[in-house]
Design a protein around this motif. Structure first.
Motif, mmCIF file in Angstrom:
data_model
loop_
_atom_site.group_PDB
_atom_site.id
_atom_site.type_symbol
_atom_site.label_atom_id
_atom_site.label_comp_id
_atom_site.label_asym_id
_atom_site.label_seq_id
_atom_site.Cartn_x
_atom_site.Cartn_y
_atom_site.Cartn_z
ATOM 1 N N MET A 177 0.853 -1.169 0.000
ATOM 2 C CA MET A 177 0.000 0.000 0.000
ATOM 3 C C MET A 177 0.893 1.224 0.000
ATOM 4 N N ASN A 178 0.763 2.039 -1.015
ATOM 5 C CA ASN A 178 1.629 3.196 -1.175
ATOM 6 C C ASN A 178 0.779 4.460 -1.089
ATOM 7 N N THR A 179 0.471 4.884 0.173
ATOM 8 C CA THR A 179 -0.344 6.087 0.355
ATOM 9 C C THR A 179 0.547 7.208 0.830
ATOM 10 N N ALA A 180 0.200 8.395 0.428
ATOM 11 C CA ALA A 180 0.971 9.568 0.861
ATOM 12 C C ALA A 180 0.624 9.881 2.299
ATOM 13 N N ARG A 195 -0.186 12.344 10.249
ATOM 14 C CA ARG A 195 0.596 11.112 10.195
ATOM 15 C C ARG A 195 1.516 11.163 8.975
ATOM 16 N N PRO A 196 2.651 11.848 9.113
ATOM 17 C CA PRO A 196 3.548 11.950 7.956
ATOM 18 C C PRO A 196 4.187 10.600 7.651
ATOM 19 N N LEU A 197 4.610 10.476 6.408
ATOM 20 C CA LEU A 197 5.270 9.244 5.979
ATOM 21 C C LEU A 197 6.555 9.024 6.772
ATOM 22 N N THR A 198 7.253 10.125 7.025
ATOM 23 C CA THR A 198 8.483 10.057 7.813
ATOM 24 C C THR A 198 8.544 11.284 8.713
ATOM 25 N N HIS A 199 9.211 11.152 9.825
ATOM 26 C CA HIS A 199 9.343 12.285 10.746
ATOM 27 C C HIS A 199 10.608 13.091 10.468
ATOM 28 N N ASP A 200 11.432 12.617 9.554
ATOM 29 C CA ASP A 200 12.650 13.330 9.218
ATOM 30 C C ASP A 200 12.300 14.490 8.288
ATOM 31 N N PRO A 201 12.511 15.749 8.694
ATOM 32 C CA PRO A 201 12.109 16.880 7.863
ATOM 33 C C PRO A 201 12.820 16.923 6.519
ATOM 34 N N LYS A 202 14.032 16.358 6.425
ATOM 35 C CA LYS A 202 14.756 16.387 5.155
ATOM 36 C C LYS A 202 14.119 15.464 4.114
ATOM 37 N N LYS A 203 13.455 14.417 4.580
ATOM 38 C CA LYS A 203 12.837 13.464 3.661
ATOM 39 C C LYS A 203 11.397 13.829 3.326
ATOM 40 N N GLN A 204 10.832 14.813 4.007
ATOM 41 C CA GLN A 204 9.459 15.212 3.725
ATOM 42 C C GLN A 204 9.423 16.131 2.517
ATOM 43 N N ALA A 205 8.283 16.196 1.885
ATOM 44 C CA ALA A 205 8.123 17.068 0.721
ATOM 45 C C ALA A 205 8.143 18.515 1.187
ATOM 46 N N PRO A 206 8.755 19.415 0.412
ATOM 47 C CA PRO A 206 8.787 20.816 0.827
ATOM 48 C C PRO A 206 7.395 21.425 0.771
ATOM 49 N N MET A 207 7.172 22.390 1.648
ATOM 50 C CA MET A 207 5.858 23.055 1.664
ATOM 51 C C MET A 207 5.740 23.952 0.444
ATOM 52 N N LYS A 208 4.592 23.892 -0.193
ATOM 53 C CA LYS A 208 4.342 24.737 -1.361
ATOM 54 C C LYS A 208 3.532 25.930 -0.909
ATOM 55 N N PRO A 209 3.799 27.114 -1.436
ATOM 56 C CA PRO A 209 3.000 28.277 -1.036
ATOM 57 C C PRO A 209 1.553 28.099 -1.454
ATOM 58 N N SER A 210 0.675 28.551 -0.608
ATOM 59 C CA SER A 210 -0.754 28.431 -0.879
ATOM 60 C C SER A 210 -1.159 29.448 -1.937
ATOM 61 N N THR A 211 -2.064 29.048 -2.799
ATOM 62 C CA THR A 211 -2.529 29.978 -3.841
ATOM 63 C C THR A 211 -3.585 30.912 -3.306
ATOM 64 N N SER A 212 -4.205 30.575 -2.170
ATOM 65 C CA SER A 212 -5.261 31.442 -1.630
ATOM 66 C C SER A 212 -4.671 32.669 -0.920
#
Length: 107
Positions: free
Chosen positions: A1-4, A9-26
């Motif tokens: 099972m490959n869910t994001a 509940r992040p996939l990993t707790h390591d901030p370097k391995k997490q996806a970077p935050m994208k600026p909100s368009t709103s």
């Protein structure tokens, strides 16, 4: 099972391995509050910490000061009670001596 992962509940707790935050368009760009330097905050926190570390010492000093004054008051009260007791004893001895003298004179 490959869910994001999710925020909770992040996939990993390591901030370097997490996806970077994208600026909100709103939100418009640059609407976030600017960063502030913490030099002054760190200094005041250090001073407050130093002061707070000295509070128990000051409380202990005040407590000991109060205890010493209380002990001195108790000692004075004890000396006063002893002095009054001795004075009554001396007055009774003086009265006995007077009576004995009076009886001796009368005979």
């Amino acid at each position: 099972m490959n869910t994001a992962g999710t925020i909770d509940r992040p996939l990993t707790h390591d901030p370097k391995k997490q996806a970077p935050m994208k600026p909100s368009t709103s939100e418009p760009a640059g609407s976030a509050t600017p960063d502030f330097t913490t030099n002054g905050a760190t200094d005041s926190r250090q001073n407050r910490t130093r002061e707070m570390q000295l509070i128990p010492e000051a409380l202990a000093r005040a407590h000991m000061h109060d205890r010493l004054h209380e002990a001195e008051r108790e000692r004075r009260a004890l000396r006063l009670a002893t002095a009054r007791r001795m004075q009554r004893r001396a007055e009774r001895a003086s009265m006995r001596a007077r009576r004995a003298l009076a009886m001796a004179v009368m005979q």
